[in-house]
Design a protein around this motif. Structure first.
Motif, PDB file in Angstrom:
ATOM      1  N   TYR A  18       6.905 -17.734   7.351  1.00 16.46           N
ATOM      2  CA  TYR A  18       8.106 -18.086   6.044  1.00 16.46           C
ATOM      3  C   TYR A  18       8.940 -19.110   6.752  1.00 16.46           C
ATOM      4  O   TYR A  18       9.433 -18.637   8.733  1.00 16.46           O
ATOM      5  CB  TYR A  18       8.230 -17.388   6.123  1.00 16.46           C
ATOM      6  N   PHE A  33       9.221 -14.884  -2.550  1.00 20.89           N
ATOM      7  CA  PHE A  33       8.354 -13.921  -2.602  1.00 20.89           C
ATOM      8  C   PHE A  33       7.839 -12.976  -3.788  1.00 20.89           C
ATOM      9  O   PHE A  33       8.140 -12.443  -4.209  1.00 20.89           O
ATOM     10  CB  PHE A  33       8.014 -12.885  -1.423  1.00 20.89           C
ATOM     11  N   THR A  58      11.265 -11.681  -4.973  1.00 19.70           N
ATOM     12  CA  THR A  58      11.852 -11.560  -3.900  1.00 19.70           C
ATOM     13  C   THR A  58      12.739 -12.338  -3.252  1.00 19.70           C
ATOM     14  O   THR A  58      11.810 -13.679  -2.762  1.00 19.70           O
ATOM     15  CB  THR A  58      11.593 -10.108  -2.498  1.00 19.70           C
ATOM     16  N   TRP A  98      13.854 -14.516   3.075  1.00 20.81           N
ATOM     17  CA  TRP A  98      13.256 -14.667   4.184  1.00 20.81           C
ATOM     18  C   TRP A  98      13.632 -12.810   4.679  1.00 20.81           C
ATOM     19  O   TRP A  98      12.754 -12.057   5.366  1.00 20.81           O
ATOM     20  CB  TRP A  98      13.380 -14.979   5.799  1.00 20.81           C
ATOM     21  N   THR A 128      12.678  -9.972   2.025  1.00 18.38           N
ATOM     22  CA  THR A 128      11.126  -9.895   2.956  1.00 18.38           C
ATOM     23  C   THR A 128      10.978  -9.501   4.002  1.00 18.38           C
ATOM     24  O   THR A 128       9.864  -8.491   3.461  1.00 18.38           O
ATOM     25  CB  THR A 128      10.608 -11.622   2.534  1.00 18.38           C
ATOM     26  N   ASN A 182      10.826  -5.777   3.288  1.00 13.00           N
ATOM     27  CA  ASN A 182      10.447  -5.073   1.997  1.00 13.00           C
ATOM     28  C   ASN A 182       8.495  -5.053   3.261  1.00 13.00           C
ATOM     29  O   ASN A 182       8.339  -3.680   2.263  1.00 13.00           O
ATOM     30  CB  ASN A 182       9.636  -6.348   1.034  1.00 13.00           C
ATOM     31  N   TYR A 183       8.200  -5.925   3.819  1.00 12.89           N
ATOM     32  CA  TYR A 183       6.632  -5.641   4.320  1.00 12.89           C
ATOM     33  C   TYR A 183       7.207  -4.478   5.623  1.00 12.89           C
ATOM     34  O   TYR A 183       6.371  -3.962   5.600  1.00 12.89           O
ATOM     35  CB  TYR A 183       6.760  -6.571   5.442  1.00 12.89           C
TER      36      TYR A 183
END
Length: 141
Positions: A50, A58, A65, A68, A71, A74-75
């Motif tokens: 990314y 995202f 969202t 970077w 994101t 969140n992952y």
């Protein structure tokens, strides 16, 4: 003169085609690296595909969202360990170069985990930034 013009046209055409093939393969390589990193349980390595920017977008089931770092967070929250991450496979349906430094990808994803097998589709917009293809928009459902 006419033969030289035809020859130059053919050389340029072949060169452009070769670059498109090379770019498509480079994009597929980015996605394969992400898949491999995911399957190793390495979210931070996965995120290297990314664009590392506050402008990364995202879009998932919870809406958009931006950024970077957000994101990544969140992952990490959604997939806290290797068991939650499961084994990821992609089904790439289409890779279209829409400009010399932009591409559109359509694909499917499938996670195989001990208790379930979620799956869905994604659309990606990639940009060639400093000679490297990066996902700048990811819409996964």
């Amino acid at each position: 003169m006419k033969k030289i013009s035809i020859l130059l046209f053919l050389i340029v055409t072949v060169s452009v085609h070769a670059q498109k093939v090379s770019d498509k393969q480079a994009i597929l390589n980015v996605l394969e690296k992400q898949r491999s990193d995911w399957n190793k349980g390495d979210v931070k390595a996965y995120m290297q595909g990314y664009w590392k920017s506050d402008s990364l977008l995202f879009v998932g089931k919870n809406g958009p969202t931006y950024g970077w770092q957000k994101t990544l967070e969140n992952y990490e929250k959604g997939y806290p360990d290797k068991a939650a991450m499961g084994f990821l496979t992609f089904g790439i349906k289409k890779v279209n170069l829409i400009a010399k430094d932009q591409a559109f990808v359509l694909g499917s994803w499938h996670l195989k985990r001990e208790k379930d097998e979620p799956k869905g589709y994604f659309t990606l917009l990639l940009r060639k930034i400093d000679g490297i293809w990066k996902v700048v928009v990811d819409h996964s459902s």
